[in-house]
Scaffold this active site. Structure first.
Site, PDB file in Angstrom:
ATOM      1  N   ARG A 135       0.814  -1.237   0.000  1.00  0.00           N
ATOM      2  CA  ARG A 135       0.000   0.000   0.000  1.00  0.00           C
ATOM      3  C   ARG A 135       0.837   1.271   0.000  1.00  0.00           C
ATOM      4  NH1 ARG A 135      -3.077  -3.050   3.817  1.00  0.00           N
ATOM      5  NH2 ARG A 135      -4.741  -4.127   2.703  1.00  0.00           N
TER       6      ARG A 135
ATOM      7  N   LYS B 103       2.890  11.216 -11.835  1.00  0.00           N
ATOM      8  CA  LYS B 103       1.998  10.348 -12.612  1.00  0.00           C
ATOM      9  C   LYS B 103       2.713   9.022 -12.817  1.00  0.00           C
ATOM     10  CE  LYS B 103      -0.940  13.428 -15.319  1.00  0.00           C
ATOM     11  NZ  LYS B 103      -1.281  13.902 -16.680  1.00  0.00           N
TER      12      LYS B 103
ATOM     13  N   GLU C 197       9.135  17.034 -25.651  1.00  0.00           N
ATOM     14  CA  GLU C 197       8.534  17.481 -24.376  1.00  0.00           C
ATOM     15  C   GLU C 197       9.164  18.807 -23.930  1.00  0.00           C
ATOM     16  OE1 GLU C 197       5.862  15.995 -23.320  1.00  0.00           O
ATOM     17  OE2 GLU C 197       6.046  13.802 -23.335  1.00  0.00           O
TER      18      GLU C 197
ATOM     19  N   LYS D 218       7.264  22.681 -15.187  1.00  0.00           N
ATOM     20  CA  LYS D 218       6.418  21.566 -14.721  1.00  0.00           C
ATOM     21  C   LYS D 218       6.117  21.723 -13.233  1.00  0.00           C
ATOM     22  CE  LYS D 218       5.129  16.871 -15.097  1.00  0.00           C
ATOM     23  NZ  LYS D 218       5.223  15.592 -15.741  1.00  0.00           N
TER      24      LYS D 218
ATOM     25  N   GLU E   3      -4.499  16.995 -11.622  1.00  0.00           N
ATOM     26  CA  GLU E   3      -5.090  17.320 -12.920  1.00  0.00           C
ATOM     27  C   GLU E   3      -6.604  17.528 -12.845  1.00  0.00           C
ATOM     28  OE1 GLU E   3      -3.130  15.484 -16.334  1.00  0.00           O
ATOM     29  OE2 GLU E   3      -5.044  15.489 -17.367  1.00  0.00           O
TER      30      GLU E   3
ATOM     31  N   ARG F 112      -3.319  21.351 -14.983  1.00  0.00           N
ATOM     32  CA  ARG F 112      -2.282  20.375 -15.347  1.00  0.00           C
ATOM     33  C   ARG F 112      -2.513  19.752 -16.721  1.00  0.00           C
ATOM     34  NH1 ARG F 112       0.836  15.788 -11.688  1.00  0.00           N
ATOM     35  NH2 ARG F 112       2.033  14.958 -13.433  1.00  0.00           N
TER      36      ARG F 112
ATOM     37  N   ASN G 252      -0.547  18.137 -21.374  1.00  0.00           N
ATOM     38  CA  ASN G 252      -0.888  17.113 -22.365  1.00  0.00           C
ATOM     39  C   ASN G 252      -1.028  17.680 -23.762  1.00  0.00           C
ATOM     40  OD1 ASN G 252      -1.004  14.665 -20.878  1.00  0.00           O
ATOM     41  ND2 ASN G 252      -2.792  15.484 -19.829  1.00  0.00           N
TER      42      ASN G 252
ATOM     43  N   HIS H 231      -0.748  15.421 -26.753  1.00  0.00           N
ATOM     44  CA  HIS H 231      -0.823  14.033 -26.293  1.00  0.00           C
ATOM     45  C   HIS H 231      -2.101  13.321 -26.728  1.00  0.00           C
ATOM     46  CE1 HIS H 231       2.582  15.355 -23.992  1.00  0.00           C
ATOM     47  NE2 HIS H 231       2.719  14.203 -23.383  1.00  0.00           N
TER      48      HIS H 231
ATOM     49  N   HIS I 191      -1.201   9.996 -28.212  1.00  0.00           N
ATOM     50  CA  HIS I 191      -1.562   8.696 -27.621  1.00  0.00           C
ATOM     51  C   HIS I 191      -2.314   7.838 -28.631  1.00  0.00           C
ATOM     52  CE1 HIS I 191      -1.246  10.134 -23.132  1.00  0.00           C
ATOM     53  NE2 HIS I 191      -0.074   9.981 -23.714  1.00  0.00           N
TER      54      HIS I 191
ATOM     55  N   HIS J 132       7.340   7.615 -27.799  1.00  0.00           N
ATOM     56  CA  HIS J 132       6.353   8.519 -27.189  1.00  0.00           C
ATOM     57  C   HIS J 132       6.616   9.967 -27.615  1.00  0.00           C
ATOM     58  CE1 HIS J 132       3.644  10.258 -24.231  1.00  0.00           C
ATOM     59  NE2 HIS J 132       4.634  11.005 -23.782  1.00  0.00           N
TER      60      HIS J 132
HETATM   61  P1  NAD Z   1      11.987   4.816 -22.459  1.00  0.00           P
HETATM   62  O1  NAD Z   1      11.822   4.713 -21.009  1.00  0.00           O
HETATM   63  O2  NAD Z   1      11.481   3.701 -23.307  1.00  0.00           O
HETATM   64  O3  NAD Z   1      13.523   5.060 -22.777  1.00  0.00           O
HETATM   65  C1  NAD Z   1      13.940   5.202 -24.097  1.00  0.00           C
HETATM   66  C2  NAD Z   1      15.037   4.216 -24.504  1.00  0.00           C
HETATM   67  O4  NAD Z   1      16.299   4.703 -24.051  1.00  0.00           O
HETATM   68  C3  NAD Z   1      14.900   2.819 -23.910  1.00  0.00           C
HETATM   69  O5  NAD Z   1      15.329   1.885 -24.857  1.00  0.00           O
HETATM   70  C4  NAD Z   1      15.864   2.858 -22.734  1.00  0.00           C
HETATM   71  O6  NAD Z   1      16.315   1.595 -22.340  1.00  0.00           O
HETATM   72  C5  NAD Z   1      16.976   3.701 -23.282  1.00  0.00           C
HETATM   73  N1  NAD Z   1      17.796   4.432 -22.329  1.00  0.00           N
HETATM   74  C6  NAD Z   1      17.392   5.043 -21.201  1.00  0.00           C
HETATM   75  N2  NAD Z   1      18.403   5.763 -20.685  1.00  0.00           N
HETATM   76  C7  NAD Z   1      19.467   5.591 -21.493  1.00  0.00           C
HETATM   77  C8  NAD Z   1      20.783   6.097 -21.500  1.00  0.00           C
HETATM   78  N3  NAD Z   1      21.193   6.997 -20.597  1.00  0.00           N
HETATM   79  N4  NAD Z   1      21.620   5.696 -22.472  1.00  0.00           N
HETATM   80  C9  NAD Z   1      21.190   4.831 -23.435  1.00  0.00           C
HETATM   81  N5  NAD Z   1      19.947   4.345 -23.507  1.00  0.00           N
HETATM   82  C10 NAD Z   1      19.086   4.730 -22.538  1.00  0.00           C
HETATM   83  O7  NAD Z   1      11.295   6.148 -23.039  1.00  0.00           O
HETATM   84  P2  NAD Z   1      11.215   7.641 -22.502  1.00  0.00           P
HETATM   85  O8  NAD Z   1      11.125   8.472 -23.705  1.00  0.00           O
HETATM   86  O9  NAD Z   1      12.245   7.923 -21.492  1.00  0.00           O
HETATM   87  O10 NAD Z   1       9.809   7.664 -21.735  1.00  0.00           O
HETATM   88  C11 NAD Z   1       8.600   7.450 -22.428  1.00  0.00           C
HETATM   89  C12 NAD Z   1       7.565   6.971 -21.425  1.00  0.00           C
HETATM   90  O11 NAD Z   1       7.343   7.995 -20.463  1.00  0.00           O
HETATM   91  C13 NAD Z   1       6.220   6.674 -22.039  1.00  0.00           C
HETATM   92  O12 NAD Z   1       5.734   5.464 -21.532  1.00  0.00           O
HETATM   93  C14 NAD Z   1       5.345   7.831 -21.587  1.00  0.00           C
HETATM   94  O13 NAD Z   1       4.001   7.474 -21.480  1.00  0.00           O
HETATM   95  C15 NAD Z   1       5.953   8.145 -20.265  1.00  0.00           C
HETATM   96  N6  NAD Z   1       5.706   9.538 -19.824  1.00  0.00           N
HETATM   97  C16 NAD Z   1       5.230   9.717 -18.570  1.00  0.00           C
HETATM   98  C17 NAD Z   1       5.034  10.989 -18.081  1.00  0.00           C
HETATM   99  C18 NAD Z   1       4.594  11.188 -16.658  1.00  0.00           C
HETATM  100  O14 NAD Z   1       4.256  12.324 -16.299  1.00  0.00           O
HETATM  101  N7  NAD Z   1       4.615  10.168 -15.838  1.00  0.00           N
HETATM  102  C19 NAD Z   1       5.319  12.093 -18.897  1.00  0.00           C
HETATM  103  C20 NAD Z   1       5.805  11.884 -20.183  1.00  0.00           C
HETATM  104  C21 NAD Z   1       6.002  10.583 -20.630  1.00  0.00           C
HETATM  105  N1  GLY Z   2       3.160  14.659 -18.748  1.00  0.00           N
HETATM  106  C1  GLY Z   2       1.898  15.156 -18.346  1.00  0.00           C
HETATM  107  C2  GLY Z   2       1.775  15.378 -16.887  1.00  0.00           C
HETATM  108  O1  GLY Z   2       2.672  15.117 -16.136  1.00  0.00           O
HETATM  109  O2  GLY Z   2       0.746  15.814 -16.432  1.00  0.00           O
END
Ligand code: NAD
Ligand code: GLY
Length: 368
Positions: free
Chosen positions: A125, A147, A189, A231, A241, A245, A249, A252, A256, A269
């Site tokens: 939890r 998030k 982003e 942010k 949100e 907030r 998006n 997005h 998405h 992404h």
């Molecule tokens: P990812 O986590 O898939 O990383 C991208 C690639 O880079 C992967 O293959 C990873 O293994 C590799 N990698 C990571 N660090 C590295 C490094 N230093 N050197 C070499 N390779 C490396 O993708 P991302 O773009 O980081 O994140 C996308 C995800 O984030 C999506 O799922 C999206 O929905 C989510 N997201 C969440 C929020 C939130 O607010 N929580 C906001 C934006 C995006």
């Molecule tokens: N990436 C969108 C949010 O954090 O709200």
């Protein structure tokens, strides 16, 4: 150990407040983790690409603080942001007898960060967690704001929780090993923050884009810092949100749909968001909110960042219909009505519905 200047951005959320530390060579600096809650054990959650690059350095830094430091290595890719992969984290936590004080460390990009945060929100939890983002996208966006979650085959990030980390540690040095395509994805982003909140930052990005693309350390440090400041400003006012907030998006809703429609992992992404911003800018123009030259300006910047500006075809029979079907699943939709984040060209954004016929025209014009 060489001391690099540390930039610090605070997320102000009362008792859930935390700092974002930004600097080179932070990952293996034990001082960065000084304020993490006391516990006997830590669990590093990472993936098969990041583990060989950085896990040993983080393990070493945490060894000074925790009696035992465990490691779980997940498969790499958006297509693994699933229940099955999340269960690997719970399996490891239970196998190692981790208690409710165990601190989870998310070492990797947004996929690892979102899943680790969700695991932390639900294990016993709720246990504390720390974000150690290693992609540009994760440093400027996903590691900040709480998030967390996983994808469902029918919709992106559909299962999750708001759950804040205790600390975010952005080691800029990790960006040196990031593939160029991933760097571009992160820039989507970064660019996003301009039209929704800060035109001076948009000007700065335009001027410094080449430096960012060649990973100039000073330019990257400023891009991460300013993105986190914006942010933090948004999340500090609307953590869950209920209103403001949603502007984060921008791009997005279309993005998405692209990710889910093509199958997770086909487009990154950030690529889907970059193209989605161009589509959302065209829709803002169709609604009479923004001038055509601003749409051109934003499209040009997205293209220069190495990102697609034409949407993919998601259906041979009714492409716009397929986009609309997927966008009705968006979390911002209300009673089946899609709500888009739209811009006005002067650093402010809002939420609007739009007639299906207008959205169809935009999709037809924006898809290749
Ligand atoms: P990812 O986590 O898939 O990383 C991208 C690639 O880079 C992967 O293959 C990873 O293994 C590799 N990698 C990571 N660090 C590295 C490094 N230093 N050197 C070499 N390779 C490396 O993708 P991302 O773009 O980081 O994140 C996308 C995800 O984030 C999506 O799922 C999206 O929905 C989510 N997201 C969440 C929020 C939130 O607010 N929580 C906001 C934006 C995006
Ligand atoms: N990436 C969108 C949010 O954090 O709200």
């Amino acid at each position: 150990m060489q001391i690099h200047p540390i930039r610090c951005v605070d997320i102000a959320l009362g008792e859930r407040s935390y700092p974002i530390l930004i600097a080179e060579a932070l990952l293996d600096n034990p001082a960065a983790y000084r304020d993490v809650p006391n516990a006997t054990s830590a669990m590093i959650v990472t993936n098969e690409t990041v583990a060989p690059l950085y896990a040993a350095r983080l393990e070493q830094a945490l060894g000074a603080r925790f009696k035992s430091v465990h490691l779980v290595t997940l498969p790499d890719g958006e297509e693994y942001k699933t229940w099955q992969t999340l269960n690997l984290v719970f399996d490891a936590l239970l196998r190692h007898g981790c208690d409710r004080k165990t601190v989870l460390f998310a070492l990797g990009g947004g996929v690892v960060g979102d899943m680790t945060g969700f695991a932390a929100a639900s294990y016993m939890r709720g246990v504390p967690f720390v974000q150690v983002p290693t992609t540009l996208l994760a440093q400027v966006d996903s590691s900040v704001g709480g998030k967390t979650g996983i994808n469902h085959p029918l919709g992106k990030n559909m299962v999750g929780a708001f759950y804040q980390p205790q600390l975010v540690v952005c080691d800029l040095g990790t960006l040196k090993t990031l593939p160029q395509r991933e760097l571009s994805a992160g820039l989507a982003e970064v660019i996003k923050y301009g039209p929704i909140a800060d035109m001076a930052f948009l000007d700065w990005i335009e001027t410094n884009l080449d430096a960012l693309l060649r990973r100039d350390a000073v330019a990257l440090a400023y891009a991460v810092q300013r993105s986190c400041e914006i942010k933090a400003w948004v999340v500090g006012q609307d953590e869950r949100e209920s209103g403001l907030r949603a502007i984060l998006n921008f791009g997005h809703t279309f993005g998405h749909a692209i990710e889910a429609g093509l199958g997770y992992g086909k487009w990154l992404h950030g690529e889907a968001v970059g193209c989605g911003m161009v589509m959302a800018a065209h829709l803002s123009h169709a609604l009479g909110l923004v001038q055509a030259d601003f749409v051109e300006r934003l499209s040009g910047l997205v293209r220069r960042a190495g990102l697609p500006i034409k949407g993919p075809c998601l259906s041979d029979s009714d492409n716009a219909g397929r986009y609309l079907e997927l966008m009705r699943m968006d979390k911002k939709a209300e009673g089946g009505e899609i709500r888009f984040v739209v811009i006005d060209g002067s650093s402010s954004a809002s939420m609007r519905a739009a007639p299906d016929a207008m959205v169809r025209q935009v999709i037809d014009a924006c898809c290749s």
